[in-house]
Design a protein around this motif. Structure first.
Motif, short mmCIF file in Angstrom:
data_model
loop_
_atom_site.label_atom_id
_atom_site.label_comp_id
_atom_site.label_asym_id
_atom_site.label_seq_id
_atom_site.Cartn_x
_atom_site.Cartn_y
_atom_site.Cartn_z
N GLY A 165 31.63 1.98 118.37
CA GLY A 165 31.24 1.49 117.06
C GLY A 165 30.31 2.45 116.34
N ALA A 166 29.90 2.06 115.14
CA ALA A 166 28.93 2.83 114.37
C ALA A 166 27.59 2.11 114.42
N PHE A 167 26.50 2.87 114.41
CA PHE A 167 25.16 2.30 114.49
C PHE A 167 24.27 2.97 113.45
N LEU B 97 24.77 5.46 122.57
CA LEU B 97 25.49 4.56 123.47
C LEU B 97 26.51 3.70 122.71
N VAL B 98 26.14 3.27 121.52
CA VAL B 98 27.08 2.48 120.71
C VAL B 98 28.32 3.31 120.42
N ARG B 99 28.13 4.58 120.08
CA ARG B 99 29.27 5.44 119.77
C ARG B 99 30.14 5.71 121.00
N ARG C 104 33.57 -1.75 114.38
CA ARG C 104 32.31 -2.49 114.42
C ARG C 104 31.18 -1.65 113.84
N LEU C 105 30.31 -2.34 113.12
CA LEU C 105 29.13 -1.69 112.56
C LEU C 105 27.89 -2.44 113.03
N PHE C 106 27.02 -1.76 113.75
CA PHE C 106 25.76 -2.32 114.21
C PHE C 106 24.66 -1.84 113.27
N ILE C 107 23.95 -2.79 112.66
CA ILE C 107 22.84 -2.47 111.77
C ILE C 107 21.57 -3.04 112.38
#
Length: 332
Positions: A141-143, A134-136, A115-118
């Motif tokens: 995922g990646a942020f 927190l995303v990591r 997952r990639l959060f942009i």
């Protein structure tokens, strides 16, 4: 975008269909592979319904059945089902609230791709870095922080400038983010490590906040001196005073066709939003030990304008200046 994401059917997510997010999400749907699904989320149900109608209309009656846009129950559902999740939200607190809602149930279901959060919101670097961590650690995922510049006009045209922060140790991530952002923007710039995208945006918007006031003052001077505002604007835009508030978002009604000022100061970027960005820049500068000579006065001006013209485009500062010289403000 990375080849495997083009050839494999994936779900995209977009959270936040406000003034900027709505046209960005439309541009994304227009340019993303038609076989992919778009999952959208916003607090305004009417906006969600309007978005789906707009996508269907753009696709044409014959293709309406093939348009795959769905409304998610909440941001968590978007995160659970989407490989790429773009957020475009108005304030740091709302960004925190949205991600808190995603984090609350912990780890997300596995997908074929990471997952990639942009996050295209304009927030402060510390908040952005905390969410990235927190995303990591929680979501795996990646942020990246990828704030946008160019206003609603740029969002509609797909000509936005987008600056993003992502680890220089991950060239494949940088390539992936650049290809995705190219679907909604024109100039994509990797600034540096995570958090530097929002830092660059705040530096840019500090200039914008000050230039907007300076342009309004210059146009007010020209008005008092008897200069046709169109003539003065032409001179400024071919001289050293040229800037975005003079050339694109000119504050004088009728000078630039289609500008907010020519539409009753209908909001592109509101007074409240530019003041929010200014205050974030001030806080960031203070934290870094940088003195901003013009910030306090600019903040004072926007505070006064917000009291009278809340919800209007920030170029309305020109109208507010005219009010100061008359007995009674005009109704717009």
């Amino acid at each position: 975008m990375a080849r495997n994401e083009v050839t494999q059917a994936i779900t995209w997510g977009f959270i936040g269909l406000g003034q900027m997010g709505y046209p960005m999400a439309l541009k994304l749907r227009e340019n993303m592979p038609k076989s992919h699904k778009l999952l959208i989320s916003d607090v305004n149900d009417q906006v969600l319904s309007r978005f789906i109608r707009a996508v269907q209309d753009a696709a044409g009656h014959a293709e309406r059945g093939s348009v795959d846009v769905q409304i998610a129950e909440n941001p968590r559902e978007v995160a659970e089902k989407s490989t790429v999740i773009i957020t475009c939200l108005p304030t740091p607190q709302i960004v925190k609230d949205v991600f808190d809602g995603i984090f609350i149930d912990g780890i997300l279901p596995s997908l074929q791709h990471q997952r990639l959060f942009i996050d295209s919101s304009t927030i402060d670097p510390p908040t952005s870095r905390a969410i990235a961590q927190l995303v990591r650690t929680v979501l795996g995922g990646a942020f990246v922080d990828a704030p946008i510049s160019g206003g609603v006009v740029g969002a509609r045209a797909g000509t936005l400038s987008i600056m993003f922060g992502a680890s220089t140790q991950l060239p494949s991530l940088i390539e992936r983010v650049t290809s995705i952002l190219s679907l909604i923007g024109q100039k994509i710039c990797h600034v540096g490590e995570q958090g530097t995208g929002v830092a660059a945006k705040l530096a840019n918007n500090y200039i914008l906040a000050v230039n907007n006031i300076a342009t309004a003052e210059a146009m007010s001077m020209g008005r008092q001196w008897g200069i046709d505002p169109r003539v003065l604007t032409e001179i400024i835009n071919s001289s050293t005073g040229r800037c975005w508030p003079s050339e694109v978002n000119n504050p004088v009604p009728g000078v630039i066709e289609g500008s907010p000022a020519s539409r009753g100061y209908e909001a592109g970027g509101t007074v409240g939003v530019i003041q929010k960005d200014l205050r974030l820049a001030m806080a960031g500068a203070d934290d870094a030990g940088v003195t901003l000579m013009l910030a306090d006065k600019a903040n004072e001006v926007y505070t006064a304008v917000e009291k009278v013209y809340s919800g209007k485009d920030f170029s309305v500062v020109y109208k507010w200046m005219q009010d100061q010289t008359s007995e009674k403000p005009e109704v717009i």
